[in-house]
Motif scaffolding. Structure first.
Motif, PDB file in Angstrom:
ATOM      1  N   HIS A  68       0.824  -1.203   0.000  1.00 55.53           N
ATOM      2  CA  HIS A  68       0.000   0.000   0.000  1.00 55.53           C
ATOM      3  C   HIS A  68       0.862   1.258   0.000  1.00 55.53           C
ATOM      4  CE1 HIS A  68      -3.422   2.558   0.997  1.00 55.53           C
ATOM      5  NE2 HIS A  68      -2.641   3.130   1.926  1.00 55.53           N
ATOM      6  N   CYS A  69       1.918   1.214   0.799  1.00 54.34           N
ATOM      7  CA  CYS A  69       2.802   2.393   0.867  1.00 54.34           C
ATOM      8  C   CYS A  69       3.541   2.606  -0.446  1.00 54.34           C
ATOM      9  CB  CYS A  69       3.797   2.231   2.010  1.00 54.34           C
ATOM     10  SG  CYS A  69       3.039   2.330   3.652  1.00 54.34           S
ATOM     11  N   ARG A  70       3.943   1.505  -1.091  1.00 54.20           N
ATOM     12  CA  ARG A  70       4.633   1.662  -2.382  1.00 54.20           C
ATOM     13  C   ARG A  70       3.704   2.258  -3.429  1.00 54.20           C
ATOM     14  NH1 ARG A  70       7.026  -3.429  -1.030  1.00 54.20           N
ATOM     15  NH2 ARG A  70       5.387  -4.506  -2.201  1.00 54.20           N
ATOM     16  N   ARG A  71       2.460   1.924  -3.324  1.00 51.26           N
ATOM     17  CA  ARG A  71       1.521   2.422  -4.322  1.00 51.26           C
ATOM     18  C   ARG A  71       1.116   3.878  -4.069  1.00 51.26           C
ATOM     19  NH1 ARG A  71      -3.389  -1.599  -4.968  1.00 51.26           N
ATOM     20  NH2 ARG A  71      -3.885  -0.022  -6.559  1.00 51.26           N
ATOM     21  N   PHE A  72       1.020   4.264  -2.722  1.00 55.69           N
ATOM     22  CA  PHE A  72       0.474   5.596  -2.399  1.00 55.69           C
ATOM     23  C   PHE A  72       1.461   6.477  -1.633  1.00 55.69           C
ATOM     24  CE2 PHE A  72      -3.143   2.651  -2.610  1.00 55.69           C
ATOM     25  CZ  PHE A  72      -3.904   3.260  -3.588  1.00 55.69           C
ATOM     26  N   TRP A  73       2.785   6.245  -1.684  1.00 56.80           N
ATOM     27  CA  TRP A  73       3.761   6.981  -0.896  1.00 56.80           C
ATOM     28  C   TRP A  73       3.714   8.482  -1.166  1.00 56.80           C
ATOM     29  CZ3 TRP A  73       7.439   9.921  -3.215  1.00 56.80           C
ATOM     30  CH2 TRP A  73       7.685   9.693  -4.579  1.00 56.80           C
ATOM     31  N   TRP A  74       3.476   8.828  -2.398  1.00 54.56           N
ATOM     32  CA  TRP A  74       3.492  10.257  -2.723  1.00 54.56           C
ATOM     33  C   TRP A  74       2.302  10.986  -2.093  1.00 54.56           C
ATOM     34  CZ3 TRP A  74      -0.582  11.811  -5.938  1.00 54.56           C
ATOM     35  CH2 TRP A  74      -1.303  10.761  -6.553  1.00 54.56           C
ATOM     36  N   TRP A  75       1.171  10.266  -1.878  1.00 59.82           N
ATOM     37  CA  TRP A  75       0.055  10.872  -1.162  1.00 59.82           C
ATOM     38  C   TRP A  75       0.444  11.150   0.307  1.00 59.82           C
ATOM     39  CZ3 TRP A  75      -3.794  13.076  -3.452  1.00 59.82           C
ATOM     40  CH2 TRP A  75      -4.233  12.604  -4.708  1.00 59.82           C
ATOM     41  N   GLY A  79       0.768  14.654   2.383  1.00 61.75           N
ATOM     42  CA  GLY A  79       0.073  14.817   3.665  1.00 61.75           C
ATOM     43  C   GLY A  79       1.038  15.199   4.789  1.00 61.75           C
ATOM     44  N   LEU A  80       2.244  14.578   4.790  1.00 60.65           N
ATOM     45  CA  LEU A  80       3.237  14.896   5.818  1.00 60.65           C
ATOM     46  C   LEU A  80       3.697  16.342   5.707  1.00 60.65           C
ATOM     47  CD1 LEU A  80       5.077  13.988   8.141  1.00 60.65           C
ATOM     48  CD2 LEU A  80       6.750  13.256   6.403  1.00 60.65           C
ATOM     49  N   PHE A  87       1.750  22.005  11.872  1.00 63.98           N
ATOM     50  CA  PHE A  87       2.110  21.649  13.240  1.00 63.98           C
ATOM     51  C   PHE A  87       3.343  22.378  13.751  1.00 63.98           C
ATOM     52  CE2 PHE A  87       4.542  18.898  16.154  1.00 63.98           C
ATOM     53  CZ  PHE A  87       3.653  18.868  17.215  1.00 63.98           C
ATOM     54  N   LEU A  88       4.384  22.508  12.914  1.00 63.06           N
ATOM     55  CA  LEU A  88       5.631  23.108  13.390  1.00 63.06           C
ATOM     56  C   LEU A  88       5.442  24.549  13.870  1.00 63.06           C
ATOM     57  CD1 LEU A  88       8.299  21.647  10.948  1.00 63.06           C
ATOM     58  CD2 LEU A  88       7.785  20.965  13.292  1.00 63.06           C
ATOM     59  N   PRO A  89       4.731  25.388  13.133  1.00 68.16           N
ATOM     60  CA  PRO A  89       4.496  26.728  13.691  1.00 68.16           C
ATOM     61  C   PRO A  89       3.745  26.693  15.026  1.00 68.16           C
ATOM     62  CG  PRO A  89       4.033  26.712  11.334  1.00 68.16           C
ATOM     63  CD  PRO A  89       4.221  25.297  11.755  1.00 68.16           C
ATOM     64  N   ILE A  90       2.781  25.773  15.135  1.00 68.30           N
ATOM     65  CA  ILE A  90       2.064  25.645  16.406  1.00 68.30           C
ATOM     66  C   ILE A  90       3.007  25.181  17.508  1.00 68.30           C
ATOM     67  CG2 ILE A  90       0.215  24.404  17.605  1.00 68.30           C
ATOM     68  CD1 ILE A  90      -1.284  24.298  14.972  1.00 68.30           C
ATOM     69  N   LEU A  91       3.921  24.248  17.179  1.00 69.94           N
ATOM     70  CA  LEU A  91       4.874  23.734  18.153  1.00 69.94           C
ATOM     71  C   LEU A  91       5.793  24.842  18.655  1.00 69.94           C
ATOM     72  CD1 LEU A  91       6.258  21.347  19.637  1.00 69.94           C
ATOM     73  CD2 LEU A  91       7.700  21.078  17.589  1.00 69.94           C
TER      74      LEU A  91
END
Length: 451
Positions: A68-75, A79-80, A87-91
């Protein structure tokens, strides 16, 4: 043509049935089908499917996840990136500063020592020992701490001190040492020092904005703390320990010296320079003494003093003096009050201290026996005078103090100001007698330098 067609069919066997392209029977239904051949093909296909099914085993969850990860890694990558961008500005801007501020808010910053020393009318030498307690190791940049009085409605710091660079890990001592600082608000400093003198405890408030480093991260915080420290408590325990009359007086008029106790019940050591005190009996000023280079660490402080006892004033107002000593004499004591007169450092008056001490009174209670012993020691120092002879000459057969104690409670009268024509008229009737006259004789002899 017909003959040729027939010839073309000659290669077929006569008894051979016709079959369809699908291997069925011929039109006439005679003969048999090619059944054995079809059975062989079917068996081979079935074996092939079974072998293929046996070769492809079911995937585990881990294998499915990897696929699944190989097929959808770019998604997930997109998302990351979006998550980190949120998140980082909030952190960094919310979470870390909130954690740091919570740690700062939990600090108690107890003051365990320090000093306030006046060095000029506008400057103090300030030291403060306190501590910080942090669960996270951190570095704090140098910062300014503002000292102020929390009781003042408007924020008005009276002095600023600099906190040095500090590494905090667990409980860490914070030492502000010997900083010469300028008074920024004399009115507020005077108000705070008044509380230091009058109260057993006093509050000291501090405010600052530190820049804190947590490894590679850094954030700003805010400190606003009020701590309670012990203070002077009106110099409770002030006592004239020893008193010596100097006869004849020195050229500068000094005729009295001795030692007194200036107790400091507080947490902070105090330095106020040369302190001059008025000696009072009731409302009557009977002397002026100076205590030099006054530095008061915690505890009792025995300090040398010298000055002038106003003998003329004392004996001309003996009635007023005795009236003011009524309660003390009934207990066998002499009570001497002291009020501030001047506070001087390097020849300059320290106004904020004078404003306080010149309007405050401290009281020393000394045993009559102790005071008499000190005075007798003063008269006989370095001479061959016999104490019994002197007592007999001055007091006769009756001790003046005993006479006072024996008759004081019987009648109390208010004395009036004496005149040169009649000094004894100022003495209350209840204490007139040989003793009063003898004390008058003592004063005259002291003035003439006989003792």
């Amino acid at each position: 043509m017909a003959s040729a067609f027939r010839e073309d069919r000659s290669h077929f066997e006569a008894n051979s049935p016709t079959t369809s392209v699908h291997g069925g029977r011929g039109e006439d239904g005679d003969g048999t089908t090619n059944a054995p051949g079809r059975q062989s093909d079917g068996a081979s296909s079935t074996d092939h499917v079974q072998e293929k099914a046996a070769a492809v085993a079911p995937l585990t969850k881990k294998q499915k996840f990897k696929r699944h990860c190989r097929r959808f890694w770019w998604w997930y990558l997109i998302g990351l990136v979006i998550f980190l961008a949120i998140f980082l500005p909030i952190l960094f801007l919310v979470i870390v500063p909130a954690i740091v501020q919570r740690i700062l808010d939990d600090q108690t910053m107890p003051i365990s020592g320090g000093q306030f020393i006046a060095v000029s009318p506008t400057q103090l030498n300030v030291s403060i020992i306190t501590s910080l307690d942090s669960p996270l190791p951190a570095n704090i940049d140098p910062m300014m701490l503002l000292l102020y009085n929390e009781k003042t409605p408007t924020f008005s710091p009276f002095v600023n001190v600099t906190l040095p660079e500090l590494h905090v890990k667990g409980t860490t001592e914070l030492n502000i040492k010997n900083q010469i600082v300028t008074v920024t608000n004399e009115t507020e400093l005077t108000s705070w020092f008044a509380s230091v003198f009058d109260q057993p405890t006093v509050t000291l408030s501090t405010r600052g904005d530190p820049k804190i480093h947590l490894g590679a991260l850094h954030t700003n915080g805010h400190i606003d703390k009020t701590v309670t420290v012990n203070s002077l408590n009106k110099l409770d325990g002030f006592t004239i320990k020893d008193l010596q009359l100097l006869m004849p007086a020195r050229d500068n008029g000094t005729n009295i010296q001795g030692f007194l106790n200036l107790p400091n019940w507080g947490t902070l050591d105090l330095g106020i320079g040369n302190l001059s005190l008025n000696l009072m009996s009731g409302d009557l000023r009977i002397g002026l003494i100076t205590v030099y280079d006054v530095y008061l660490p915690r505890g009792n402080n025995i300090r040398f003093f010298n000055g002038e006892l106003f003998l003329d004033t004392l004996f001309q107002n003996i009635g007023t003096v005795l009236s003011s000593q009524g309660d003390a004499l009934s207990g066998g004591n002499i009570q001497i009050n002291a009020t501030g007169n001047a506070t001087v450092v390097n020849g300059q008056h320290i106004r904020f201290i004078e404003t306080i001490l010149n309007n405050r009174t401290v009281t020393s209670t000394t045993s009559v026996i102790k005071l008499a012993s000190d005075l007798i020691g003063s008269f006989t120092n370095g001479s061959q005078v016999s104490i019994p002879d002197m007592l007999d000459e001055v007091f006769g057969n009756t001790t003046f103090i005993q006479e006072v104690l024996g008759h004081w409670n019987a009648t109390k009268t208010n004395s009036t100001a004496p005149t040169k024509r009649n000094l004894l008229a100022s003495i209350p009737r209840s204490v007139r007698g040989p003793g009063a006259l003898s004390l008058f004789k003592l004063g005259m002899k002291m003035r003439m330098g006989k003792f």
